[in-house]
Design an enzyme around this catalytic site. Structure first.
Site, PDB file in Angstrom:
ATOM      1  N   GLY A  46       0.823  -1.209   0.000  1.00  0.00           N
ATOM      2  CA  GLY A  46       0.000   0.000   0.000  1.00  0.00           C
ATOM      3  C   GLY A  46       0.854   1.254   0.000  1.00  0.00           C
ATOM      4  N   GLY A  50      -1.725   7.697   1.412  1.00  0.00           N
ATOM      5  CA  GLY A  50      -1.661   7.883   2.864  1.00  0.00           C
ATOM      6  C   GLY A  50      -0.270   7.684   3.436  1.00  0.00           C
ATOM      7  N   GLY A  52       1.580   4.957   3.660  1.00  0.00           N
ATOM      8  CA  GLY A  52       2.474   4.115   2.871  1.00  0.00           C
ATOM      9  C   GLY A  52       3.252   4.937   1.855  1.00  0.00           C
ATOM     10  CB  SER A 179      -4.830   0.579  14.652  1.00  0.00           C
ATOM     11  OG  SER A 179      -5.797   1.516  15.056  1.00  0.00           O
ATOM     12  CE1 TYR A 205      -8.154  -0.687  10.040  1.00  0.00           C
ATOM     13  CE2 TYR A 205      -8.361  -0.053  12.337  1.00  0.00           C
ATOM     14  CZ  TYR A 205      -7.718   0.046  11.124  1.00  0.00           C
ATOM     15  OH  TYR A 205      -6.626   0.864  10.994  1.00  0.00           O
TER      16      TYR A 205
HETATM   17  N1  LIG Z   1      -5.213   6.559   9.456  1.00  0.00           N
HETATM   18  C1  LIG Z   1      -5.196   6.220  10.738  1.00  0.00           C
HETATM   19  O1  LIG Z   1      -5.638   6.962  11.591  1.00  0.00           O
HETATM   20  C2  LIG Z   1      -4.602   4.914  11.160  1.00  0.00           C
HETATM   21  C3  LIG Z   1      -4.488   4.652  12.513  1.00  0.00           C
HETATM   22  C4  LIG Z   1      -3.917   3.456  12.924  1.00  0.00           C
HETATM   23  C5  LIG Z   1      -3.473   2.554  11.978  1.00  0.00           C
HETATM   24  N2  LIG Z   1      -3.614   2.803  10.663  1.00  0.00           N
HETATM   25  C6  LIG Z   1      -3.104   1.807   9.701  1.00  0.00           C
HETATM   26  O2  LIG Z   1      -2.096   2.397   8.913  1.00  0.00           O
HETATM   27  C7  LIG Z   1      -2.044   1.735   7.659  1.00  0.00           C
HETATM   28  C8  LIG Z   1      -2.059   2.744   6.533  1.00  0.00           C
HETATM   29  O3  LIG Z   1      -3.305   3.394   6.536  1.00  0.00           O
HETATM   30  P1  LIG Z   1      -3.608   4.822   5.918  1.00  0.00           P
HETATM   31  O4  LIG Z   1      -4.312   5.564   6.977  1.00  0.00           O
HETATM   32  O5  LIG Z   1      -2.406   5.377   5.291  1.00  0.00           O
HETATM   33  O6  LIG Z   1      -4.724   4.415   4.854  1.00  0.00           O
HETATM   34  P2  LIG Z   1      -4.911   4.688   3.283  1.00  0.00           P
HETATM   35  O7  LIG Z   1      -4.504   6.071   2.960  1.00  0.00           O
HETATM   36  O8  LIG Z   1      -6.297   4.245   3.005  1.00  0.00           O
HETATM   37  O9  LIG Z   1      -3.871   3.699   2.626  1.00  0.00           O
HETATM   38  C9  LIG Z   1      -4.065   2.317   2.632  1.00  0.00           C
HETATM   39  C10 LIG Z   1      -3.184   1.674   1.605  1.00  0.00           C
HETATM   40  O10 LIG Z   1      -3.465   0.259   1.592  1.00  0.00           O
HETATM   41  C11 LIG Z   1      -3.722  -0.142   0.266  1.00  0.00           C
HETATM   42  N3  LIG Z   1      -4.662  -1.258   0.186  1.00  0.00           N
HETATM   43  C12 LIG Z   1      -5.980  -1.253   0.507  1.00  0.00           C
HETATM   44  N4  LIG Z   1      -6.528  -2.451   0.246  1.00  0.00           N
HETATM   45  C13 LIG Z   1      -5.545  -3.233  -0.246  1.00  0.00           C
HETATM   46  C14 LIG Z   1      -5.484  -4.563  -0.726  1.00  0.00           C
HETATM   47  N5  LIG Z   1      -6.572  -5.346  -0.768  1.00  0.00           N
HETATM   48  N6  LIG Z   1      -4.302  -5.042  -1.165  1.00  0.00           N
HETATM   49  C15 LIG Z   1      -3.200  -4.251  -1.154  1.00  0.00           C
HETATM   50  N7  LIG Z   1      -3.203  -2.991  -0.733  1.00  0.00           N
HETATM   51  C16 LIG Z   1      -4.354  -2.473  -0.282  1.00  0.00           C
HETATM   52  C17 LIG Z   1      -4.293   1.084  -0.390  1.00  0.00           C
HETATM   53  O11 LIG Z   1      -4.172   0.982  -1.774  1.00  0.00           O
HETATM   54  P3  LIG Z   1      -5.334   1.643  -2.669  1.00  0.00           P
HETATM   55  O12 LIG Z   1      -5.397   3.067  -2.246  1.00  0.00           O
HETATM   56  O13 LIG Z   1      -4.898   1.426  -4.040  1.00  0.00           O
HETATM   57  O14 LIG Z   1      -6.576   0.907  -2.309  1.00  0.00           O
HETATM   58  C18 LIG Z   1      -3.449   2.195   0.197  1.00  0.00           C
HETATM   59  O15 LIG Z   1      -2.232   2.328  -0.473  1.00  0.00           O
HETATM   60  C19 LIG Z   1      -3.198   0.770   7.655  1.00  0.00           C
HETATM   61  O16 LIG Z   1      -2.721  -0.510   7.994  1.00  0.00           O
HETATM   62  C20 LIG Z   1      -4.108   1.294   8.725  1.00  0.00           C
HETATM   63  O17 LIG Z   1      -4.898   0.282   9.267  1.00  0.00           O
HETATM   64  C21 LIG Z   1      -4.171   3.980  10.231  1.00  0.00           C
END
Ligand SMILES: NC(=O)c1ccc[n+]([C@@H]2O[C@H](COP(=O)([O-])OP(=O)(O)OC[C@H]3O[C@@H](n4cnc5c(N)ncnc54)[C@H](OP(=O)(O)O)[C@@H]3O)[C@@H](O)[C@H]2O)c1
Ligand SMILES: *[C@@H]1O[C@H](CO)[C@@H](O)[C@H](O)[C@H]1NC(C)=O
Ligand SMILES: *[C@@H]1O[C@H](CO)[C@@H](O)[C@H](O)[C@H]1NC(C)=O
Ligand SMILES: *[C@@H]1O[C@H](CO)[C@@H](O)[C@H](O)[C@H]1NC(C)=O
Ligand SMILES: *[C@H]1O[C@H](CO)[C@@H](O)[C@H](O)[C@H]1NC(C)=O
Length: 329
Positions: A46, A50, A52, A179, A205
């Site tokens: 990913g 975001g 990643g 998380s 989740y």
């Molecule tokens: N945001 C928060 O507040 C928060 C808090 C705690 C933990 N997290 C964790 O941090 C990580 C990154 O999250 P983020 O907030 O940066 O979210 P994000 O912006 O939605 O990014 C998620 C990434 O995962 C990819 N992805 C989604 N479904 C997938 C699949 N089936 N196979 C492969 N890749 C996939 C997405 O690709 P596409 O965009 O192409 O779908 C995107 O690049 C996640 O594990 C999330 O659970 C986030």
């Protein structure tokens, strides 16, 4: 009575948002490592949006070969272009990876094992919070498969390359993304891939994010003697598109709380610390928050469910004995 309650909520919300913001901004630590990554290879699942994308950019900036992966071609090539343009590092690739499909994970891992010479950093960052309770083609809960089982299979399949790359002076590193919501999760092995698990649509989740933790510890145990370390990070609450699949509610949540969130740059500092810091590379099986070792929920440390979870995960992702042998010999 009701109107009193509504008024209370309306007045309290800004206050709560301000408190969360102050807490987050005052506790967020910044990765201080100056480590260069020339000659190193990193995979960021990913790495296209975001946090990643932010991690991938930082690795590119430090000179690494970076492989980003997501299920959508357009999104991948856009991110690829952005990274190359911004960082002037051309050694970046995009590969298709759909973590909700065992077949896709196997194809991706097979490709990496045959085309890459080394793997120094595996950042298991991809994740979904989509309120999608359907079962995947592989018979698992969608959220659980993307966030947990998919990465479980991917990590184990890539271990031979991670082990080959890791040196006593510089182990290869796996970073798993947990998380704060793992505090609400349970390791409920019997119901792990169930739809309609709970009345909250994305409750799995929370489960997916707690399962990541015992796994890092079990893997650490099984990797004793190999030069591979694996740790978990909790980024905090970060303003990304992760709530977008919730439609109106999602954008409301994103915009209402925008002020309280960390920026993606702030959010990735702990992951960078765990990936790059010298001291952080000396420990394995730990949970990091704000660039420091922290404690996860006590549930994540129970021995019995951990062992059971491992067995059940191996069964569900259909790993065969021979593959396990190759990864853990
Ligand atoms: N945001 C928060 O507040 C928060 C808090 C705690 C933990 N997290 C964790 O941090 C990580 C990154 O999250 P983020 O907030 O940066 O979210 P994000 O912006 O939605 O990014 C998620 C990434 O995962 C990819 N992805 C989604 N479904 C997938 C699949 N089936 N196979 C492969 N890749 C996939 C997405 O690709 P596409 O965009 O192409 O779908 C995107 O690049 C996640 O594990 C999330 O659970 C986030
Ligand atoms: C890309 O990176 C890898 C690993 O870091 C390195 O071995 C290779 O020489 C690099 N290729 C180019 C064209 O710079
Ligand atoms: C929901 O999950 C199914 C597979 O279980 C998948 O085909 C579909 O694309 C997912 N929908 C969303 C919005 O993620
Ligand atoms: C996290 O790490 C464990 C081992 O530490 C690994 O088996 C697993 O695939 C990784 N990813 C997730 C999401 O658990
Ligand atoms: C996943 O769980 C569901 C219900 O809990 C069950 O029907 C299904 O067979 C399980 N899938 C696999 C692959 O074991």
């Amino acid at each position: 009575m009701i109107s009193l309650l509504v008024a209370a909520v309306i007045f309290a919300s800004p206050l709560i948002i301000i408190i969360i913001r102050l807490y987050q901004k005052s506790t967020n630590a910044v990765c201080s490592s100056k480590k260069r990554l020339n000659g190193r290879t990193a995979i960021v699942t990913g790495g296209t949006a975001g946090m990643g994308l932010e991690i991938a950019k930082e690795f590119a900036h430090r000179g690494a070969r970076v492989i980003i992966a997501c299920p959508f071609k357009q999104e991948g090539s856009n991110a690829l272009k952005t990274i190359i343009e911004e960082k002037g590092n051309k050694n970046i690739s995009f590969k298709l990876l759909d973590l909700s499909s065992l077949k896709s994970v196997r194809e991706f891992a097979g490709d990496i094992l045959t085309t890459e010479e080394r793997l120094d950093l595996l950042i298991n960052n991809a994740g979904t919070g989509a309120p999608n309770d359907s079962q995947t083609k592989d018979g698992m809960n969608f959220i659980m498969q993307v966030n947990y089982y998919g990465h479980f299979l991917l990590t184990i399949l890539l271990l031979p390359l991670l082990k080959k790359t890791g040196q006593p002076s510089e182990p290869s590193r796996i970073v798993n993304t947990s998380s704060i919501l793992h505090w609400l999760g349970r390791i409920d092995v019997e119901n792990m891939n169930k739809s309609g698990y709970y009345w909250i649509p994305s409750y799995q989740y929370c489960n997916s994010k707690i399962c990541v933790i015992p796994f890092s510890r079990e893997l650490t145990r099984r990797l004793e003697g190999a030069h591979v370390v694996v740790n978990n990070v909790d980024p905090g609450a970060v303003g990304t598109a992760i709530f977008a699949p919730f439609g109106l509610w999602g954008s409301l949540l994103t915009n209402l709380f925008y002020f309280a969130y960390k920026t993606p740059w702030e959010g990735v500092q702990t992951a960078l610390h765990v990936a790059l810091d010298e001291k952080a590379g000396e420990v394995s099986g730990y949970f990091f928050k704000n660039c420091k070792i922290s404690r996860a929920s006590p549930l994540a440390y129970w021995k019995k469910p951990t062992a059971k979870l491992w067995e059940e995960s191996v069964r569900l992702v259909q790993l065969i004995d021979k593959e396990l042998e190759i990864s853990f010999k």
